[in-house]
Design an enzyme around this catalytic site. Structure first.
Site, PDB file in Angstrom:
ATOM      1  N   ARG A  47       0.831  -1.209   0.000  1.00  0.00           N
ATOM      2  CA  ARG A  47       0.000   0.000   0.000  1.00  0.00           C
ATOM      3  C   ARG A  47       0.865   1.259   0.000  1.00  0.00           C
ATOM      4  O   ARG A  47       0.547   2.252  -0.673  1.00  0.00           O
ATOM      5  CB  ARG A  47      -0.923  -0.016   1.211  1.00  0.00           C
ATOM      6  CG  ARG A  47      -1.915   1.138   1.247  1.00  0.00           C
ATOM      7  CD  ARG A  47      -2.969   0.908   2.306  1.00  0.00           C
ATOM      8  NE  ARG A  47      -3.945   1.988   2.313  1.00  0.00           N
ATOM      9  CZ  ARG A  47      -4.179   2.781   3.354  1.00  0.00           C
ATOM     10  NH1 ARG A  47      -3.506   2.605   4.486  1.00  0.00           N
ATOM     11  NH2 ARG A  47      -5.078   3.734   3.292  1.00  0.00           N
ATOM     12  N   HIS A  65      -5.683  -6.515  -1.886  1.00  0.00           N
ATOM     13  CA  HIS A  65      -6.576  -6.508  -0.730  1.00  0.00           C
ATOM     14  C   HIS A  65      -6.927  -7.918  -0.274  1.00  0.00           C
ATOM     15  O   HIS A  65      -7.773  -8.085   0.612  1.00  0.00           O
ATOM     16  CB  HIS A  65      -7.853  -5.729  -1.052  1.00  0.00           C
ATOM     17  CG  HIS A  65      -7.669  -4.250  -1.013  1.00  0.00           C
ATOM     18  ND1 HIS A  65      -8.711  -3.354  -1.156  1.00  0.00           N
ATOM     19  CD2 HIS A  65      -6.551  -3.481  -0.878  1.00  0.00           C
ATOM     20  CE1 HIS A  65      -8.247  -2.111  -1.088  1.00  0.00           C
ATOM     21  NE2 HIS A  65      -6.936  -2.166  -0.933  1.00  0.00           N
TER      22      HIS A  65
END
Length: 320
Positions: A64, A195
């Site tokens: 991320r 994710h």
């Protein structure tokens, strides 16, 4: 001076002029550090492995962190800069504040490299390698990283606020946000597959699990409500993938097909023009892994600073 000598003199001047005025096109290369710091990638990989072995969740945080860097003025490590009188740190932007993690891990890898090759390896390259090594550490794909990025001397908090996709975005807005960065819809869905690891804060998925909408599985919503009350508990965490939360696999896409995406921006991928991509990845883990690697390479080469542009920071959090 005879004609021949005049010709030679003129030719020499022309060569010197061209040499000084035609820039050499700097390019990323897999062998960029081979001559000046041949052990750089090994040093970084070992540092990242140590961090993830201590906290499995850090793999998701590093992926991320790299994504949030590249989406703001390119992959230049601008996200790592601290706030100063002249720098509005991206760390304080809405999508990053009290959310993005891993700064200390990248800084530790930088220190390890600096001890061996001071002033050679950029923080931007370390961050890009860290994302690849994080993927491998949790069972995800590996890919070759082209190196040679340099570090920015500025940050852009307003761009971070505006350009980073929101967890509440609809499909069209997501496609547009990625397209601006040169990434197509398939790249977007593949990258969203990250994710399949990591966690999200209650404030980011509360509306979804209390909506009683047709795009959320009722049993899934009930489970998620246990750690995410309607009032309070904003920072309570839930895994983005309930099945294999610490493994980078294709379970995320299977979840979406069962209406068990945690974030609204996850679940909308199984709608409209991207639904077939989700279905493809849910059935073919190898296709997802290959596309994820390709998309990570593509994302990692968004507007890098090359050649004489930028600097090599001695510390990732500050200008030299």
């Amino acid at each position: 001076m005879n004609n021949f000598n005049l010709f030679i003199t003129t030719l020499s001047i022309l060569i010197i002029f061209l040499d000084q005025n035609v820039p050499c096109e700097a390019q990323l290369s897999e062998t960029f550090y081979d001559g000046r710091c041949p052990n750089a990638t090994t040093i970084i990989r070992n540092s990242i492995r140590r961090a993830i072995s201590g906290e499995r969740r850090m793999a998701a945080s590093l992926l991320r962190l790299h994504f949030h860097d590249c989406f703001v003025q390119g992959c230049d490590a601008s996200i790592l800069l601290d706030q100063t009188s002249t720098i509005q740190s991206e760390k304080t932007a809405g999508p990053n504040a009290n959310s993005v993690r891993g700064y200390d891990v990248v800084e530790a890898a930088k220190r390890d490299v600096e001890r061996v090759c001071p002033g050679v390896v950029s923080c931007a390259d370390i961050l890009t390698l860290a994302a690849r090594d994080a993927s491998v550490a949790v069972g995800g794909p590996e890919w070759k990283v082209r190196l040679g990025r340099r570090d920015s001397t500025t940050a852009n908090r307003s761009q971070a606020d505006n350009d980073l996709p929101s967890p509440f975005s609809d499909l069209n807005r997501l496609i547009s946000a990625f397209a601006i960065k040169g990434l197509n819809a398939r790249d977007m869905v593949a990258l969203s597959g990250s994710h399949t690891i990591g966690q999200a804060q209650c404030a980011l998925f509360r509306d979804r699990i209390y909506s009683n909408g047709t795009d959320v599985d009722a049993g899934f919503a009930t489970i998620r409500r246990r750690r995410c009350p309607q009032n309070g508990g904003d920072s309570n965490l839930a895994p983005l993938d309930l099945v294999t939360p610490d493994k980078l696999d294709n379970k995320y896409f299977k979840n979406l097909m069962q209406r068990k995406g945690l974030l609204q921006s996850d679940q909308v991928l199984f709608s409209g023009s991207t639904a077939t991509i989700v279905s493809d990845y849910s059935r073919n883990p190898r296709v997802f892994a290959d596309d994820f690697a390709k998309a990570m390479i593509k994302m990692g080469e968004i507007e890098p600073l090359l050649g004489q542009n930028g600097i090599i920071r001695r510390r990732c959090s500050a200008i030299n």
